[in-house]
Design an enzyme around this catalytic site. Structure first.
Site, short mmCIF file in Angstrom:
data_model
loop_
_atom_site.label_atom_id
_atom_site.label_comp_id
_atom_site.label_asym_id
_atom_site.label_seq_id
_atom_site.Cartn_x
_atom_site.Cartn_y
_atom_site.Cartn_z
N HIS A 126 21.79 -26.45 -44.87
CA HIS A 126 19.78 -26.62 -45.07
C HIS A 126 19.54 -28.02 -44.23
O HIS A 126 19.81 -28.29 -43.78
CB HIS A 126 19.78 -27.53 -46.86
N GLN B 124 23.31 -28.20 -54.18
CA GLN B 124 23.64 -27.43 -55.09
C GLN B 124 25.28 -26.26 -56.33
O GLN B 124 25.23 -25.76 -56.79
CB GLN B 124 23.63 -25.93 -54.44
N ASP C 86 27.92 -31.44 -48.47
CA ASP C 86 26.72 -31.50 -48.88
C ASP C 86 26.65 -30.40 -50.29
O ASP C 86 26.38 -28.88 -50.17
CB ASP C 86 25.48 -30.12 -48.16
N1 PMP Z 1 20.71 -29.40 -49.25
C1 PMP Z 1 21.11 -28.14 -50.39
C2 PMP Z 1 21.75 -27.37 -49.45
C3 PMP Z 1 19.91 -28.17 -50.54
O1 PMP Z 1 20.09 -27.54 -51.29
C4 PMP Z 1 18.92 -29.47 -50.54
C5 PMP Z 1 17.55 -29.50 -51.45
N2 PMP Z 1 16.70 -28.42 -51.28
C6 PMP Z 1 19.05 -30.58 -49.92
C7 PMP Z 1 20.36 -30.16 -48.97
C8 PMP Z 1 18.20 -31.25 -49.53
O2 PMP Z 1 17.76 -32.23 -51.00
P1 PMP Z 1 16.87 -33.38 -51.14
O3 PMP Z 1 15.48 -32.48 -50.66
O4 PMP Z 1 17.28 -34.09 -52.45
O5 PMP Z 1 17.31 -34.72 -50.58
#
Ligand code: PMP
Length: 417
Positions: A134, A214, A211
């Site tokens: 991400h 998910q 991270d």
């Molecule tokens: N990493 C992953 C794998 C995600 O799916 C997400 C959210 N889509 C994030 C990071 C970022 O999360 P947040 O927007 O809640 O900070």
């Protein structure tokens, strides 16, 4: 009482109709159709016990935390610090000092980038990520590389959307100071072999951040068993409110890191000559925190463990397999991300139709899917696609939801045909 509450780890199948009654928003109609919510990977819905815990806190216990001697401040502090202990148990951290409340995964990663990596990295050092990350697990490292002269390396993915372990290992070297990768990919659903990857990276002397955005709603996460140095996730993907998340860090690492933001609560003493910093975890929590969010997060953890994370995961896996078979039968649909180990996410395209147009047609049938690059543009570039449509599953989805998705896709094919 919430649905399906059972002793921890009880191998009881999910009573999904009872679960659905715990999520009031699922009764919503969209364009006159019942809502089919298949966008939980972006943000899940909130369970009634979470809503009630937040409301109870706001109605009966709210004041600012930590500094007050009056009863409400003490009640708020107890609720906030109680939530921290709940998180500690949920992820099996050694100590509450290792549980830092943050806004979400994005903030957790930025905190580590700026407070752990930035002061330590030098030109020639390397940070290793993977090609399925991400943007939240790419950009903060690019910023650190710009700030320090370190180099960003990227372990490749294959056409199934997996990170081959040997390729990952090949990117590691004694220059790798930090490795950061997803537990589960939001764009492809791939479950990474994180334990092996962590072991390999640590064997080279790298510090590892996972991270877990998910992963926490779909898998039991035990940070000690994993051996992660840092693990971060967001509440809003696991039935808790937005604006609250967790950064877990091993105490030894957090203790050696400078504060990230300055302000109230993170100090012991302040004078114009010299300020001394507070102990962990307060050192990393400048300013008034998201108290009701933390309370909601703790309630969501109770809820999820009440259902049984294993039971939830098995239910979602069944829906994922069903949807994979059903969509796999449709000649115009191409599945994107076909890893051997996947969780809860099905990305796909329809021939000749832009994902956004497809999403609009599905929405008219009340079917909520995400369309776009899913904040993972390099994944889209790898597959040569501008965007995909993504259906994602949570504890409250049903086989009927899959059937509605299939019917809506068939209608879309007629519209665009
Ligand atoms: N990493 C992953 C794998 C995600 O799916 C997400 C959210 N889509 C994030 C990071 C970022 O999360 P947040 O927007 O809640 O900070």
């Amino acid at each position: 009482m919430a649905a399906n509450v059972s002793p921890r780890n009880a191998p009881r199948p999910l009573d999904v109709e009872a679960v659905r009654r715990d999520f009031p928003i699922l009764a919503t109609t969209v364009h006159g159709r019942p809502l089919t919510y298949l966008d939980s990977a972006a943000s899940s819905q909130r369970a009634r016990p979470v809503l009630e815990a937040v409301e109870h806190y706001e109605r009966h216990s709210h004041a600012n935390v930590h500094r007050g001697v009056h009863a409400l401040s003490q009640a708020a502090t107890a609720a906030f610090e109680g939530a921290r202990e709940r998180v500690r148990r949920f992820i099996n951290a050694v100590s509450v000092k290792e549980v830092i409340f943050v806004r979400g995964t994005t903030e957790g990663i930025n905190l580590v980038a700026q407070s752990y990596a930035r002061p330590r990295l030098r030109p020639g050092d390397e940070i290793l990520i993977t090609a399925l990350e991400h943007h939240a697990n790419i950009v903060p490292w690019q910023m650190v590389c710009e700030q320090t002269g370190a180099h960003l390396r990227v372990a490749p993915i294959n056409r199934r959307g997996e990170v081959p372990f040997d390729e990952f290992q090949r990117q590691l070297s004694p220059r790798t100071r930090l490795a950061a990768f997803a537990h589960i990919s939001n764009a492809l659903g791939t479950v990474l072999p994180v334990k092996r990857m962590i072991e390999a990276a640590r064997a080279q002397g790298a510090v590892v951040l996972i991270d877990g955005a998910q992963a926490v709603p779909h898998a039991r996460v035990d940070v000690r068993a994993l051996g992660a140095d840092f693990y971060t996730f967001s509440g809003h993907k696991m039935y808790a409110p937005t604006g609250i998340g967790v950064l877990y860090g091993r105490e030894e690492l957090l203790a050696a890191m400078p504060p990230w933001q300055g302000g109230g609560d993170m100090i012991l003493t302040v004078s114009f000559e010299k300020t001394t910093y507070n102990e962990l975890p307060a050192k990393f929590e400048a300013g008034t925190p998201n108290i009701s969010g933390a309370v909601g997060l703790a309630a969501a953890m109770d809820y999820l463990e009440g259902l049984g994370i294993e039971a939830v995961a098995a239910h979602e896996q069944h829906l994922l397999e069903l949807a994979t078979v059903e969509l796999g039968r449709m000649p115009q649909i191409e599945l994107v991300g076909t890893a051997a180990h996947k969780a809860a996410v099905l990305s796909f395209t329809m021939k000749g139709v832009h994902a956004h147009d497809l999403g609009t047609i599905l929405d008219a049938d009340g079917v909520a899917v995400r369309t776009g690059h899913h904040c993972a543009m390099p994944v889209m570039t790898f597959f040569g696609l501008p965007a995909t449509a993504r259906a994602s599953f949570a504890c409250y989805n049903t086989e009927e939801d899959v059937a509605r998705l299939v019917r809506a896709l068939e209608r879309a094919r007629e519209v665009f045909g």
